[in-house]
Design an enzyme around this catalytic site. Structure first.
Site, PDB file in Angstrom:
ATOM      1  N   HIS A  39       9.457  -6.847   8.389  1.00 24.88           N
ATOM      2  CA  HIS A  39       8.787  -5.766   7.653  1.00 24.88           C
ATOM      3  C   HIS A  39       8.514  -4.627   8.622  1.00 24.88           C
ATOM      4  O   HIS A  39       7.970  -4.846   9.713  1.00 24.88           O
ATOM      5  CB  HIS A  39       7.482  -6.239   7.029  1.00 24.88           C
ATOM      6  CG  HIS A  39       6.714  -5.145   6.359  1.00 24.88           C
ATOM      7  ND1 HIS A  39       7.216  -4.436   5.286  1.00 24.88           N
ATOM      8  CD2 HIS A  39       5.487  -4.600   6.631  1.00 24.88           C
ATOM      9  CE1 HIS A  39       6.330  -3.521   4.914  1.00 24.88           C
ATOM     10  NE2 HIS A  39       5.280  -3.594   5.717  1.00 24.88           N
ATOM     11  N   GLU A  47      -0.261  -8.572   5.991  1.00 23.15           N
ATOM     12  CA  GLU A  47       0.853  -8.691   5.049  1.00 23.15           C
ATOM     13  C   GLU A  47       1.741  -9.902   5.343  1.00 23.15           C
ATOM     14  O   GLU A  47       2.926  -9.908   5.039  1.00 23.15           O
ATOM     15  CB  GLU A  47       1.671  -7.402   5.040  1.00 23.15           C
ATOM     16  CG  GLU A  47       0.897  -6.219   4.476  1.00 23.15           C
ATOM     17  CD  GLU A  47       1.777  -5.033   4.178  1.00 23.15           C
ATOM     18  OE1 GLU A  47       1.971  -4.723   2.986  1.00 23.15           O
ATOM     19  OE2 GLU A  47       2.286  -4.417   5.137  1.00 23.15           O
TER      20      GLU A  47
END
Length: 242
Positions: free
Chosen positions: A104, A85
């Site tokens: 994140h 990601e």
């Protein structure tokens, strides 16, 4: 462009922030990553994934690799890979030049609010005014409606189009926060989790009642005072065990 000493200092700061996340259990095991933009370049330093990583709680500076904005690994030891990601980070860096750090993580309490369509309410003020600001400043918290891995450039751009402020709640997934430096992006994640935790406990007890508009307004002129002291506190928490 940053020199070798500056890059090493940035790696150490990213690693420390990752250890704080792990210590506070805002994410678990190997999940989650923090990055920082490398000044003067189209690249970042980011916590790596892969068979050679140490895990979020035990991140060291050599777990932090350089990656360009196309998601290509530029340096780092064998066994360390670019996070799938990474496009969360590239999307935000490309869309918002003022953003210098992106985080994140997968805090379970925040995630539960995204799947139950429960709003985070302004339930407290004086308890922690800096948390309250996340709910009162315009566009501070965004909502991303999809529960998918942000695993390509298209999804990275899609997420970035939603994140207007400093935090995003990602449905059935986790959170993304960003800021002018590593420490502020991390503190925002901590505050968002604290808001969710208090809301969750309040919903369990009964019907939460938001504080009044008058009381909310009384905190409007306050900044996030004590940021440096708060960060030192969280750093001390991880020093004893690392």
């Amino acid at each position: 462009m940053a020199d070798t000493n500056e890059l090493q200092a940035l790696r150490e700061r990213v690693a420390l922030a990752c250890r704080v996340l792990g210590k506070l259990e805002l994410t678990k095991s190997t999940y989650g990553h923090i990055s920082v933009r490398v000044p003067g370049t189209d690249s970042m330093l980011i916590r790596a994934r892969g068979p050679g990583e140490s895990g979020i709680r035990f991140t060291a500076a050599d777990d932090v690799i350089a990656v360009d904005f196309d998601g290509n690994k530029l340096d780092g030891r064998a066994g360390l890979d670019v996070p799938k990601e990474v496009f969360i980070h590239t999307g935000l860096y490309r869309a918002r030049p003022e953003v210098q750090s992106v985080l994140h993580a997968h805090p379970s309490t925040v995630m539960m609010f995204t799947i139950c369509d429960k709003p985070l309410l302004p339930l407290f003020g004086a308890y922690d005014p800096s948390c309250l600001r996340l709910l009162t400043e315009a566009d501070a918290i965004s909502q991303y409606p999809r529960s998918v891995l942000i695993a390509n450039d298209e999804l990275g751009r899609d997420l970035a189009s939603v994140v207007r402020g400093r935090a995003c709640m990602m449905r059935g997934h986790g959170i993304t926060t960003c800021g002018p430096n590593i420490e502020e992006a991390t503190l925002t994640a901590i505050k968002l989790n604290d808001l969710a935790d208090i809301n969750y406990r309040a919903y369990l007890l009964g019907n939460p009642r938001p504080i009044s508009a008058e009381d909310i307004a009384s905190f409007a002129s306050l900044g996030d005072g004590g940021t440096d002291a708060a960060w030192r506190y969280y750093c001390r928490l991880v020093e004893e065990a690392f």
